[in-house]
Write a protein that holds these residues in place. Structure first.
Motif, PDB file in Angstrom:
ATOM      1  N   ASP A  80     -10.985 -13.671  -0.964  1.00 64.34           N
ATOM      2  CA  ASP A  80     -11.055 -14.423  -2.214  1.00 64.34           C
ATOM      3  C   ASP A  80      -9.690 -14.968  -2.618  1.00 64.34           C
ATOM      4  N   PHE A  81      -8.631 -14.260  -2.213  1.00 66.18           N
ATOM      5  CA  PHE A  81      -7.284 -14.704  -2.572  1.00 66.18           C
ATOM      6  C   PHE A  81      -6.967 -16.054  -1.936  1.00 66.18           C
ATOM      7  N   GLU A  82      -7.485 -16.272  -0.714  1.00 62.96           N
ATOM      8  CA  GLU A  82      -7.182 -17.513  -0.008  1.00 62.96           C
ATOM      9  C   GLU A  82      -7.573 -18.726  -0.838  1.00 62.96           C
ATOM     10  N   SER A  83      -8.812 -18.714  -1.325  1.00 61.74           N
ATOM     11  CA  SER A  83      -9.282 -19.877  -2.074  1.00 61.74           C
ATOM     12  C   SER A  83      -8.658 -19.941  -3.460  1.00 61.74           C
ATOM     13  N   LYS A  84      -8.520 -18.794  -4.124  1.00 63.06           N
ATOM     14  CA  LYS A  84      -7.985 -18.789  -5.485  1.00 63.06           C
ATOM     15  C   LYS A  84      -6.504 -19.169  -5.510  1.00 63.06           C
ATOM     16  N   LEU A  85      -5.760 -18.704  -4.508  1.00 68.55           N
ATOM     17  CA  LEU A  85      -4.325 -18.957  -4.496  1.00 68.55           C
ATOM     18  C   LEU A  85      -3.959 -20.158  -3.631  1.00 68.55           C
ATOM     19  N   GLY A  86      -4.912 -20.638  -2.857  1.00 70.33           N
ATOM     20  CA  GLY A  86      -4.611 -21.780  -1.998  1.00 70.33           C
ATOM     21  C   GLY A  86      -3.603 -21.441  -0.922  1.00 70.33           C
ATOM     22  N   ILE A  87      -3.796 -20.293  -0.279  1.00 71.31           N
ATOM     23  CA  ILE A  87      -2.834 -19.838   0.724  1.00 71.31           C
ATOM     24  C   ILE A  87      -3.596 -19.278   1.925  1.00 71.31           C
ATOM     25  N   LYS A  88      -3.108 -19.503   3.118  1.00 74.56           N
ATOM     26  CA  LYS A  88      -3.769 -19.047   4.331  1.00 74.56           C
ATOM     27  C   LYS A  88      -3.383 -17.603   4.627  1.00 74.56           C
ATOM     28  N   ILE A  89      -4.378 -16.750   4.912  1.00 78.58           N
ATOM     29  CA  ILE A  89      -4.127 -15.347   5.222  1.00 78.58           C
ATOM     30  C   ILE A  89      -4.808 -15.005   6.545  1.00 78.58           C
ATOM     31  N   THR A  90      -4.025 -14.535   7.511  1.00 83.23           N
ATOM     32  CA  THR A  90      -4.559 -14.111   8.804  1.00 83.23           C
ATOM     33  C   THR A  90      -3.972 -12.750   9.158  1.00 83.23           C
ATOM     34  N   CYS A  91      -4.389 -12.203  10.309  1.00 83.83           N
ATOM     35  CA  CYS A  91      -3.926 -10.888  10.747  1.00 83.83           C
ATOM     36  C   CYS A  91      -3.257 -10.963  12.110  1.00 83.83           C
ATOM     37  N   SER A  92      -2.293 -10.087  12.301  1.00 86.50           N
ATOM     38  CA  SER A  92      -1.703  -9.832  13.607  1.00 86.50           C
ATOM     39  C   SER A  92      -1.886  -8.340  13.858  1.00 86.50           C
ATOM     40  N   GLN A  93      -2.781  -7.976  14.770  1.00 84.13           N
ATOM     41  CA  GLN A  93      -3.165  -6.575  14.915  1.00 84.13           C
ATOM     42  C   GLN A  93      -2.375  -5.865  16.003  1.00 84.13           C
ATOM     43  N   GLU A  94      -1.800  -4.713  15.644  1.00 78.10           N
ATOM     44  CA  GLU A  94      -1.106  -3.849  16.599  1.00 78.10           C
ATOM     45  C   GLU A  94      -2.118  -2.961  17.308  1.00 78.10           C
ATOM     46  N   THR A  95      -1.919  -2.737  18.596  1.00 79.15           N
ATOM     47  CA  THR A  95      -2.749  -1.784  19.330  1.00 79.15           C
ATOM     48  C   THR A  95      -2.105  -0.408  19.345  1.00 79.15           C
ATOM     49  N   GLU A  96      -0.835  -0.341  18.975  1.00 76.51           N
ATOM     50  CA  GLU A  96      -0.128   0.916  18.796  1.00 76.51           C
ATOM     51  C   GLU A  96       0.908   0.694  17.694  1.00 76.51           C
ATOM     52  N   PRO A  97       1.280   1.758  16.963  1.00 72.38           N
ATOM     53  CA  PRO A  97       2.279   1.592  15.906  1.00 72.38           C
ATOM     54  C   PRO A  97       3.592   1.067  16.482  1.00 72.38           C
ATOM     55  N   LEU A  98       4.128   0.019  15.878  1.00 75.35           N
ATOM     56  CA  LEU A  98       5.338  -0.630  16.388  1.00 75.35           C
ATOM     57  C   LEU A  98       6.538  -0.460  15.460  1.00 75.35           C
ATOM     58  N   GLY A  99       6.442   0.457  14.502  1.00 71.98           N
ATOM     59  CA  GLY A  99       7.564   0.665  13.599  1.00 71.98           C
ATOM     60  C   GLY A  99       7.675  -0.469  12.594  1.00 71.98           C
ATOM     61  N   THR A 100       8.865  -0.637  12.040  1.00 66.17           N
ATOM     62  CA  THR A 100       9.071  -1.659  11.018  1.00 66.17           C
ATOM     63  C   THR A 100       9.608  -2.975  11.576  1.00 66.17           C
ATOM     64  N   ALA A 101      10.001  -2.997  12.840  1.00 66.67           N
ATOM     65  CA  ALA A 101      10.499  -4.236  13.446  1.00 66.67           C
ATOM     66  C   ALA A 101       9.561  -4.781  14.511  1.00 66.67           C
ATOM     67  N   GLY A 102       8.898  -3.890  15.250  1.00 67.13           N
ATOM     68  CA  GLY A 102       8.007  -4.327  16.319  1.00 67.13           C
ATOM     69  C   GLY A 102       6.960  -5.344  15.903  1.00 67.13           C
TER      70      GLY A 102
END
Length: 375
Positions: A80-102
């Motif tokens: 709902d945020f996408e349409s209300k805020l007019g901003i594109k939201i997508t995901c980048s999914q990790e298959t294992e935890p990559l810390g804060t930089a990975g």
């Protein structure tokens, strides 16, 4: 914070955003978020929405969430945020935890678009003022590779301290949990980075704080800006309640029209437009009520959050607690002392909870007299 359902223990997510304040599209990274814990709506999605709204004000057009657990859960809340805020939201999914930089390396193709424009990186457990326009200006002025925001704390020995030149903001080094006083400025979890930083990060578990930033500082390319206003790490439930108070205090100063008002409101209260409040209630201070909630007549709420779709029945009393989405608190029930209800928890009539932490889909028929986890 320990998650309140299994499989969330290793869950992390990041947010990457793209802006136009440089004639560019910056991006943002949020880390360490357990998507299925009962803090999701406020400490996750609503908290995320506040960040996105602030970023949109400086021209952000795209958000990428770097998640390693159930991205559909987050996207269902955010669509709902996408349409209300007019901003594109997508995901980048990790298959294992990559810390804060990975996660940055994983989302490299979304961040390094060839324009050379910088991107934002934010820690998801942090709530604060969001002076993104000032951060952009400072980043442009010093010409370095990366800018981090720092905040002053009373007990720096609990954190890594940032040693910096006061006049220029150039970071000299980091001191991890010093035993003697060396300074009181710590990493606030808000960054603006040039794409060249990505060349320093391999696609493997990496700490941006302990591995990447020290190398940039050694090359004289890291600068720090002191964060004005409040700052709070709200990864723990008790800290979350404090963070809620700080946020509502800030909202009172900057946008008081967003807060509820009326004879039934005491102090700072945030109520979603779709929530229903009955007669004879007293709500506040420091209360957030989410979309679709029903608060029946005679209810007392203070220092708490009631999440999406929850119902609080007549004459119940809730203080210093978090009511998970689609949960119910029965008539004349009393819920207090950092009680946390997961999703779809039902507290029966006249039941008392003193600090109970209740996993999702449970029915509480008898009182919880001392803090404990109900599985």
């Amino acid at each position: 914070m320990k998650p309140l359902c299994d499989a969330a223990a290793d869950a992390f997510f990041s947010l990457l955003v793209n802006s136009s304040s440089f004639s560019c599209s910056p991006r943002l990274l949020l880390t360490q978020f357990p998507p299925r814990c009962p803090l999701l709506c406020w400490a996750g999605c609503l908290r995320l929405r506040f960040k996105i709204e602030a970023l949109k004000e400086v021209g952000v057009t795209e958000v990428v969430l770097a998640i390693n657990y159930q991205p559909e859960v987050m996207l269902n809340f955010l669509k709902d945020f996408e349409s209300k805020l007019g901003i594109k939201i997508t995901c980048s999914q990790e298959t294992e935890p990559l810390g804060t930089a990975g996660p940055l390396a994983l989302a490299r193709d979304k961040l390094a678009d060839g324009s050379g424009d910088p991107f934002f990186v934010l820690n998801s457990d942090v709530i604060s003022e969001y002076p993104f326009a000032e951060l952009i200006q400072f980043h442009k002025s010093h010409g370095g590779e990366a800018t981090i925001m720092v905040t002053k704390v009373d007990e720096p020995s609990k954190y890594g301290v940032v040693m910096m030149e006061e006049e220029t903001g150039k970071v000299e080094r980091f001191v991890e949990k010093p035993k003697v006083f060396v300074g009181n400025k710590i990493n606030a979890g808000i960054y603006l980075l040039n794409p060249s930083v990505l060349d320093r990060i391999e696609l493997k578990p990496t700490s941006i704080e302990k591995e990447v930033f020290p190398r940039i500082a050694a090359d004289n390319g890291l600068f720090a800006m002191v964060l004005p206003g409040f700052w709070m790490d709200i990864g723990q439930p008790r800290d979350y309640i404090t963070g809620l108070r700080l946020y509502l205090d800030s909202l009172r100063k900057k946008a008081p029209e967003k807060l509820a008002s009326g004879a039934h409101v005491l102090g700072n209260v945030l109520v979603h437009e779709t929530a229903v409040i009955g007669e004879g209630c007293l709500i506040g201070p420091d209360v957030a009520i989410g979309p679709g909630c029903v608060v029946e007549s005679g209810v007392r709420l203070s220092r708490c959050t009631v999440m999406r779709g929850a119902r609080v029945k007549k004459h119940a009393c809730i203080s210093s607690s978090i009511i998970g989405w689609h949960s119910t608190v029965g008539k004349w029930a009393r819920v207090e002392n950092m009680t946390i209800l997961g999703e779809d928890v039902h507290v029966c009539d006249e039941v008392y909870s003193n600090g109970g932490v209740v996993l999702p889909h449970k029915e509480i028929k008898s009182s919880i007299l001392k803090p404990e986890i109900v599985m």
